[in-house]
Scaffold this active site. Structure first.
Site, PDB file in Angstrom:
ATOM      1  N   HIS A   1      -4.140  -4.050  -9.186  1.00  0.00           N
ATOM      2  CA  HIS A   1      -4.966  -2.905  -8.807  1.00  0.00           C
ATOM      3  C   HIS A   1      -6.441  -3.313  -8.836  1.00  0.00           C
ATOM      4  O   HIS A   1      -6.899  -3.955  -9.788  1.00  0.00           O
ATOM      5  CB  HIS A   1      -4.727  -1.741  -9.793  1.00  0.00           C
ATOM      6  CG  HIS A   1      -5.549  -0.550  -9.438  1.00  0.00           C
ATOM      7  ND1 HIS A   1      -5.255   0.249  -8.354  1.00  0.00           N
ATOM      8  CD2 HIS A   1      -6.694  -0.064  -9.975  1.00  0.00           C
ATOM      9  CE1 HIS A   1      -6.180   1.183  -8.257  1.00  0.00           C
ATOM     10  NE2 HIS A   1      -7.060   1.023  -9.231  1.00  0.00           N
TER      11      HIS A   1
ATOM     12  N   ASN B   1       2.192  -4.813 -10.405  1.00  0.00           N
ATOM     13  CA  ASN B   1       1.257  -4.471  -9.325  1.00  0.00           C
ATOM     14  C   ASN B   1      -0.126  -4.992  -9.675  1.00  0.00           C
ATOM     15  O   ASN B   1      -0.476  -5.077 -10.857  1.00  0.00           O
ATOM     16  CB  ASN B   1       1.200  -2.947  -9.179  1.00  0.00           C
ATOM     17  CG  ASN B   1       0.244  -2.500  -8.095  1.00  0.00           C
ATOM     18  OD1 ASN B   1       0.220  -3.068  -6.996  1.00  0.00           O
ATOM     19  ND2 ASN B   1      -0.560  -1.487  -8.380  1.00  0.00           N
TER      20      ASN B   1
ATOM     21  N   MET C   1       0.779  -1.229   0.000  1.00  0.00           N
ATOM     22  CA  MET C   1       0.000   0.000   0.000  1.00  0.00           C
ATOM     23  C   MET C   1       0.821   1.295   0.000  1.00  0.00           C
ATOM     24  O   MET C   1       0.263   2.370   0.170  1.00  0.00           O
ATOM     25  CB  MET C   1      -0.989  -0.005   1.179  1.00  0.00           C
ATOM     26  CG  MET C   1      -1.965  -1.176   1.134  1.00  0.00           C
ATOM     27  SD  MET C   1      -2.790  -1.390  -0.469  1.00  0.00           S
ATOM     28  CE  MET C   1      -4.038  -0.136  -0.362  1.00  0.00           C
TER      29      MET C   1
HETATM   30  C1  GRF Z   1      -6.255  -6.354  -3.134  1.00  0.00           C
HETATM   31  O1  GRF Z   1      -7.605  -6.048  -3.370  1.00  0.00           O
HETATM   32  C2  GRF Z   1      -5.360  -5.558  -4.042  1.00  0.00           C
HETATM   33  O2  GRF Z   1      -5.919  -5.313  -5.299  1.00  0.00           O
HETATM   34  C3  GRF Z   1      -5.255  -4.265  -3.267  1.00  0.00           C
HETATM   35  O3  GRF Z   1      -5.123  -4.673  -1.930  1.00  0.00           O
HETATM   36  C4  GRF Z   1      -5.805  -5.909  -1.746  1.00  0.00           C
HETATM   37  C5  GRF Z   1      -4.810  -6.872  -1.140  1.00  0.00           C
HETATM   38  O4  GRF Z   1      -5.404  -8.019  -0.664  1.00  0.00           O
HETATM   39  N1  GRF Z   1      -4.212  -3.438  -3.762  1.00  0.00           N
HETATM   40  P1  GRF Z   1      -4.522  -9.213  -0.093  1.00  0.00           P
HETATM   41  O5  GRF Z   1      -3.572  -8.635   0.962  1.00  0.00           O
HETATM   42  O6  GRF Z   1      -3.794  -9.870  -1.226  1.00  0.00           O
HETATM   43  O7  GRF Z   1      -5.530 -10.126   0.552  1.00  0.00           O
END
Ligand code: GRF
Length: 264
Positions: free
Chosen positions: A158, A156, A134
């Site tokens: 998204h 990445n 993040m």
């Molecule tokens: C996902 O929805 C991704 O697209 C976003 O953060 C979330 C991560 O989920 N950037 P996880 O940690 O893989 O469960």
């Protein structure tokens, strides 16, 4: 037997995408292996997934680093750091943004990114995937990871159909806009926010009884399939970049680098 692609993964949260990638590697559905997991957050529960799979993992505590930078503005920068060069190449902020704000952002991230690079370089890797990481990465970090003349090395995922809804709330923004389809995108990382060349996308329908939570669930299921597929395309050398210019429907001259899938 072709060598397996060595993949480093960065996470911030629950790591469900990390788990999906590790599962597909274990089942040998993709020609890759996860060689490390890093997090910007020591509370990330996804780190346990790495631990349970005996994958080396580490934390770079961004929150603490940024707090320290606020307390001690005279912090030491990496020796090779050139703020003006980084500022000129970044596309995360408009060039006319408040100078102090951009400077603090870039300089505090430089500190975090130097530590991240230091921890990552203990592992040999071919591709770095951001699986719910993040924090924005700056040109300083991206240029150190990418190898000149080759495909970019950072991917990445998204939670929206880019170029719509960049930023951290892709599913919420899709839902609140009233879209009737949502989706997710895997792209290479460039110097902007969610602007890099698109590798793959998957979509789902949004029906009248959907809520933000239900579309997040639908979206995550798509992500778990899409990310391994894109890693496999990279592992099998199926991706190449092409740059061209065109006039958009709004009459703007655009130069864009896109991913083309190679057949065969
Ligand atoms: C996902 O929805 C991704 O697209 C976003 O953060 C979330 C991560 O989920 N950037 P996880 O940690 O893989 O469960």
């Amino acid at each position: 037997m072709v060598d397996r692609l060595k993949v480093g993964v960065l996470i911030s949260g629950s790591g469900s995408n990390l788990q999906a990638i590790m599962d597909q590697c274990d089942k040998k559905n993709i020609n890759a292996e996860v060689v490390f997991v890093g997090s910007d957050n020591k509370e990330a529960t996804g780190l346990l997934k790495a631990k349970n799979s005996n994958i080396p993992y580490f934390v770079v505590d961004y929150k603490k680093i940024i707090k320290n930078c606020k307390k001690t503005p005279e912090f030491k920068l990496p020796n090779d750091y050139d703020l003006n060069k980084i500022k000129a190449s970044q596309n995360l902020f408009p060039k006319n943004s408040v100078k102090e704000k951009i400077n603090f952002f870039l300089l505090s991230r430089a500190r975090a990114e130097a530590e991240l690079l230091n921890k990552m370089c203990k592992h040999q890797f071919d591709l770095l995937v951001l699986a719910g990481f993040m924090h924005k990465l700056t040109p300083y970090f991206i240029s150190k990871v990418n190898t000149p003349g080759k495909l970019p090395k950072i991917m990445n995922i998204h939670p929206a159909i880019l170029p719509s809804f960049p930023g951290i709330c892709g599913y919420e923004d899709t839902f609140n806009y009233g879209c009737k389809v949502g989706g997710c995108t895997v792209h290479f990382v460039d110097f902007g926010e969610d602007t890099g060349p698109i590798i793959g996308q998957k979509v789902f329908s949004i029906t009248p009884d959907d809520t933000i939570d239900s579309i997040k669930r639908k979206g995550l299921e798509k992500e778990w399939a899409l990310f391994p597929e894109c890693i496999q395309l990279y592992a099998n050398n199926k991706l190449k970049l092409e740059t061209y210019s065109y006039i958009s429907g709004l009459g703007k001259q655009i130069t864009r680098t896109v991913v083309k899938q190679q057949s065969g």
